[in-house]
Design a protein around this motif. Structure first.
Motif, PDB file in Angstrom:
ATOM      1  N   PRO A  31      27.608  42.248  27.548  1.00 38.16           N
ATOM      2  CA  PRO A  31      26.875  43.473  27.908  1.00 38.16           C
ATOM      3  C   PRO A  31      25.975  43.224  29.112  1.00 38.16           C
ATOM      4  N   GLY A  32      25.877  44.236  29.956  1.00 40.41           N
ATOM      5  CA  GLY A  32      25.021  44.139  31.125  1.00 40.41           C
ATOM      6  C   GLY A  32      25.594  43.324  32.269  1.00 40.41           C
ATOM      7  N   PHE A  33      26.846  42.954  32.170  1.00 39.78           N
ATOM      8  CA  PHE A  33      27.463  42.135  33.214  1.00 39.78           C
ATOM      9  C   PHE A  33      27.539  42.909  34.535  1.00 39.78           C
ATOM     10  N   ASP A  34      27.363  42.213  35.642  1.00 45.34           N
ATOM     11  CA  ASP A  34      27.439  42.824  36.968  1.00 45.34           C
ATOM     12  C   ASP A  34      28.906  42.876  37.409  1.00 45.34           C
ATOM     13  N   TYR A  35      29.506  44.057  37.296  1.00 41.40           N
ATOM     14  CA  TYR A  35      30.935  44.187  37.600  1.00 41.40           C
ATOM     15  C   TYR A  35      31.243  44.082  39.085  1.00 41.40           C
ATOM     16  N   LEU A  36      30.228  44.022  39.918  1.00 42.59           N
ATOM     17  CA  LEU A  36      30.489  43.747  41.328  1.00 42.59           C
ATOM     18  C   LEU A  36      31.107  42.356  41.506  1.00 42.59           C
ATOM     19  N   MET A  37      30.972  41.520  40.492  1.00 47.34           N
ATOM     20  CA  MET A  37      31.545  40.185  40.555  1.00 47.34           C
ATOM     21  C   MET A  37      33.033  40.180  40.214  1.00 47.34           C
ATOM     22  N   ALA A  38      33.533  41.296  39.708  1.00 44.52           N
ATOM     23  CA  ALA A  38      34.968  41.415  39.428  1.00 44.52           C
ATOM     24  C   ALA A  38      35.671  41.748  40.730  1.00 44.52           C
ATOM     25  N   ASP A  39      35.958  40.729  41.486  1.00 41.54           N
ATOM     26  CA  ASP A  39      36.453  40.880  42.853  1.00 41.54           C
ATOM     27  C   ASP A  39      37.491  39.791  43.103  1.00 41.54           C
ATOM     28  N   GLY A  40      38.665  40.185  43.588  1.00 41.35           N
ATOM     29  CA  GLY A  40      39.725  39.218  43.836  1.00 41.35           C
ATOM     30  C   GLY A  40      39.377  38.163  44.854  1.00 41.35           C
ATOM     31  N   LYS A  41      38.319  38.390  45.617  1.00 38.18           N
ATOM     32  CA  LYS A  41      37.896  37.401  46.610  1.00 38.18           C
ATOM     33  C   LYS A  41      36.844  36.447  46.061  1.00 38.18           C
ATOM     34  N   ARG A  42      36.362  36.704  44.850  1.00 38.87           N
ATOM     35  CA  ARG A  42      35.302  35.869  44.281  1.00 38.87           C
ATOM     36  C   ARG A  42      35.922  34.886  43.283  1.00 38.87           C
ATOM     37  N   TRP A  43      36.210  33.693  43.765  1.00 38.16           N
ATOM     38  CA  TRP A  43      36.778  32.642  42.932  1.00 38.16           C
ATOM     39  C   TRP A  43      35.668  31.688  42.495  1.00 38.16           C
ATOM     40  N   MET A  44      35.588  31.460  41.195  1.00 39.03           N
ATOM     41  CA  MET A  44      34.608  30.514  40.657  1.00 39.03           C
ATOM     42  C   MET A  44      35.294  29.675  39.591  1.00 39.03           C
ATOM     43  N   THR A  45      34.695  28.548  39.249  1.00 40.30           N
ATOM     44  CA  THR A  45      35.271  27.728  38.195  1.00 40.30           C
ATOM     45  C   THR A  45      35.123  28.443  36.850  1.00 40.30           C
ATOM     46  N   LEU A  46      36.004  28.107  35.939  1.00 36.26           N
ATOM     47  CA  LEU A  46      35.909  28.680  34.592  1.00 36.26           C
ATOM     48  C   LEU A  46      34.568  28.313  33.955  1.00 36.26           C
ATOM     49  N   GLN A  47      34.087  27.151  34.278  1.00 29.62           N
ATOM     50  CA  GLN A  47      32.779  26.731  33.759  1.00 29.62           C
ATOM     51  C   GLN A  47      31.671  27.644  34.276  1.00 29.62           C
ATOM     52  N   ASP A  48      31.758  28.027  35.557  1.00 26.91           N
ATOM     53  CA  ASP A  48      30.749  28.928  36.123  1.00 26.91           C
ATOM     54  C   ASP A  48      30.842  30.312  35.492  1.00 26.91           C
ATOM     55  N   TRP A  49      32.063  30.790  35.256  1.00 25.46           N
ATOM     56  CA  TRP A  49      32.212  32.090  34.587  1.00 25.46           C
ATOM     57  C   TRP A  49      31.620  32.018  33.167  1.00 25.46           C
ATOM     58  N   PRO A  80      42.762  47.369  46.262  1.00 20.79           N
ATOM     59  CA  PRO A  80      41.490  46.620  46.228  1.00 20.79           C
ATOM     60  C   PRO A  80      40.391  47.238  47.087  1.00 20.79           C
ATOM     61  N   ARG A  81      40.732  47.748  48.275  1.00 20.35           N
ATOM     62  CA  ARG A  81      39.694  48.309  49.146  1.00 20.35           C
ATOM     63  C   ARG A  81      39.130  49.602  48.564  1.00 20.35           C
ATOM     64  N   THR A  82      39.986  50.415  47.968  1.00 26.95           N
ATOM     65  CA  THR A  82      39.495  51.642  47.333  1.00 26.95           C
ATOM     66  C   THR A  82      38.635  51.301  46.124  1.00 26.95           C
ATOM     67  N   ARG A  83      39.069  50.301  45.332  1.00 24.18           N
ATOM     68  CA  ARG A  83      38.254  49.898  44.182  1.00 24.18           C
ATOM     69  C   ARG A  83      36.899  49.382  44.624  1.00 24.18           C
ATOM     70  N   ALA A  84      36.876  48.647  45.750  1.00 25.09           N
ATOM     71  CA  ALA A  84      35.587  48.158  46.264  1.00 25.09           C
ATOM     72  C   ALA A  84      34.696  49.321  46.672  1.00 25.09           C
ATOM     73  N   ALA A  85      35.293  50.355  47.280  1.00 19.77           N
ATOM     74  CA  ALA A  85      34.516  51.537  47.667  1.00 19.77           C
ATOM     75  C   ALA A  85      33.992  52.267  46.432  1.00 19.77           C
ATOM     76  N   ILE A  86      34.830  52.343  45.397  1.00 20.04           N
ATOM     77  CA  ILE A  86      34.390  52.971  44.145  1.00 20.04           C
ATOM     78  C   ILE A  86      33.186  52.211  43.581  1.00 20.04           C
ATOM     79  N   LYS A  87      33.258  50.888  43.608  1.00 18.36           N
ATOM     80  CA  LYS A  87      32.147  50.090  43.087  1.00 18.36           C
ATOM     81  C   LYS A  87      30.855  50.367  43.845  1.00 18.36           C
ATOM     82  N   ARG A  88      30.976  50.470  45.168  1.00 18.88           N
ATOM     83  CA  ARG A  88      29.765  50.731  45.963  1.00 18.88           C
ATOM     84  C   ARG A  88      29.194  52.100  45.637  1.00 18.88           C
ATOM     85  N   PHE A  89      30.072  53.085  45.458  1.00 24.29           N
ATOM     86  CA  PHE A  89      29.583  54.412  45.074  1.00 24.29           C
ATOM     87  C   PHE A  89      28.942  54.361  43.696  1.00 24.29           C
TER      88      PHE A  89
END
Length: 467
Positions: A309-327, A435-444
């Motif tokens: 709960p409360g997760f920042d969904y802006l981080m759900a981005d195909g360009k944001r790669w992190m280790t499983l440990q970081d997730w 992806p670009r439209t989804r990014a625009a949706i997120k910003r809105f």
């Protein structure tokens, strides 16, 4: 494997495939397809024309040429491309014999023998019906979860397990040689052609010749036509078996001719790379494709995960790669409750149905599947079907099945609304939510104080309309 706007730009649409998808899977490539059948992905991902089509009455219209074929509508294509007007199509069809002959010098440079070129192209006529298929506009929209329901069915899981057991020795040899998970290869076979029962019945040579000389993608299909000539000249596949979908994809795992050139292998050692009638060649060639597209041996495609709960969904981005440990440090955990086996592996977060649906951490192997067919629903279906055939369970978290999926016109309007408010969607509005439209949706969504999950919902469109 249709790497055109069949495989490279699939758009959701379901028509007659709803019946075909429930057919129990049969044998390998040589299985006879029903009259008029195509690869069922042609139906599922919007590659079949929609609406009723009536024969053209315009004088000079070239007929399709074979008895029982549905004729070209005689209408201009919906893309608006100048090469897709009725007049341009008719003119190109009239020039078809000359167009084919003009490709001889390039065929010769590729090693095609003159006698074979003449024999293969003699009497070749264009199938103008393909113009309707090329510019088809999907009239139905399916939700992401509907694709999963259709493609990862109990019947397909059962048949896949039977296939894996029946040909265990071949799958094991291929897996050892290429390092690609046998379940993924079997899943591609199952999804692409329902295990060989839906491979298509159009002549690949005729389809690619038509598209090389008529319509809006001639330069692309010239290469496909010439590659098809090379396949036949070499004798890898016999002409009567080089049949497939309208865009030229053939065999149980749907190779385009140019992809065949890059990836096909002679695994059975008979001197021919036959992805149609040789099971070892077909399985190995598909694995070789994935290997060359970046498949990492010993790793999975991804994990279903639970987002806190409360997760920042802006981080759900195909360009944001992190280790499983970081997730995991951010509260992301596997839906199964198990630990991540390789915490140093990197992944990105995908929430295909927004915050109300399942979430997935996608690994590099998911990207390899996406290169086979760049549609997220397709790639997730392949990964999930492979897991189910291996003995895994269904997706744990529920999909938001109460959500009404936007029509194409509504998706177009949503993009227009975003652009009008200054949000960059990466292109002109086209009705495709990428992806670009989804990014625009997120910003809105973020600007409006909404959870920025990027999901194009009916409620979101209403919100845009009201502002």
């Amino acid at each position: 494997m249709t790497r055109t706007t069949t495989r490279t730009g699939t758009t959701p649409s379901v028509r007659a495939a709803l019946v075909a998808l429930t057919v129990a899977a049969g044998g390998l490539a040589g299985t006879a397809a029903p009259a008029g059948a195509q690869s069922f992905l042609d139906d599922l991902f919007g590659r079949r024309a929609t609406g009723s089509v009536t024969p053209a009455s315009t004088p000079g219209t070239v007929p399709s040429g074979l008895p029982g074929e549905r004729p070209w509508s005689g209408e201009s294509g919906s893309s608006g491309h100048p090469e897709m007007t009725a007049q341009a199509i008719q003119a190109a069809a009239a020039r078809f014999p000359a167009c084919v002959q003009q490709m001889w010098p390039e065929a010769a440079r590729r090693g095609v023998r003159r006698q074979n070129f003449d024999a293969l192209t003699a009497g070749l006529t264009p199938e103008l019906r393909l113009m309707d298929l090329m510019d088809a506009q999907p009239e139905f929209t399916k939700a992401f979860w509907d694709y999963l329901d259709l493609l990862v069915s109990d019947a397909r899981i059962k048949r896949g397990r039977e296939i894996l057991a029946q040909h265990a020795a071949t799958f094991a040899a291929v897996e050892k040689a290429y390092g690609v998970d046998r379940h993924i290869v079997a899943a591609i076979w199952g999804v692409e052609s329902n295990f060989g029962t839906q491979i298509g019945d159009r002549s690949v040579l005729r389809s690619t010749a038509t598209l090389a000389c008529v319509g809006r993608r001639q330069a692309y299909f010239r290469d496909e036509f010439l590659a098809a000539l090379e396949i036949l000249d070499r004798g890898d596949v016999v002409p009567e078996h080089l049949k497939g979908s309208w865009a030229g994809a053939f065999g149980p795992t749907q190779f385009m001719p140019t992809s065949f050139k890059r990836y096909a292998v002679d695994f059975d050692g008979d001197g021919r790379r036959d992805v149609v009638d040789s099971m070892p060649d077909m399985i190995a060639s598909t694995a070789n494709n994935l290997k060359k597209d970046g498949w990492e041996p010993g790793r999975t495609w991804g994990y279903e995960v639970v987002v806190p709960p409360g997760f920042d969904y802006l981080m759900a981005d195909g360009k944001r790669w992190m280790t499983l440990q970081d997730w995991a440090r951010l509260g992301i955990r596997r839906a199964s409750g198990e630990a991540f086996p390789r915490p140093a592996d990197k992944a990105y977060l995908l929430v295909p149905a927004g915050r109300r649906g399942p979430a997935f951490l996608m690994m590099n192997n998911f990207r390899a599947i996406m290169k086979y067919n760049p549609a997220e629903a397709y790639a997730l279906a392949i990964g999930h079907l492979a897991d189910r055939m291996r003995g895994g369970g269904p997706i744990v978290q529920p999909w938001p099945r109460d959500e009404r999926v936007l029509t194409a016109a509504e998706r177009y309007e949503l993009q227009e609304q975003l652009v009008r408010r200054g949000f960059d969607i990466g292109s002109e509005p086209n009705g495709r939510v990428g992806p670009r439209t989804r990014a625009a949706i997120k910003r809105f969504q973020a600007a409006a104080g909404l959870p920025p999950d990027g999901f194009a919902s009916a409620a979101l469109l209403d919100r845009l309309r009201s502002r």
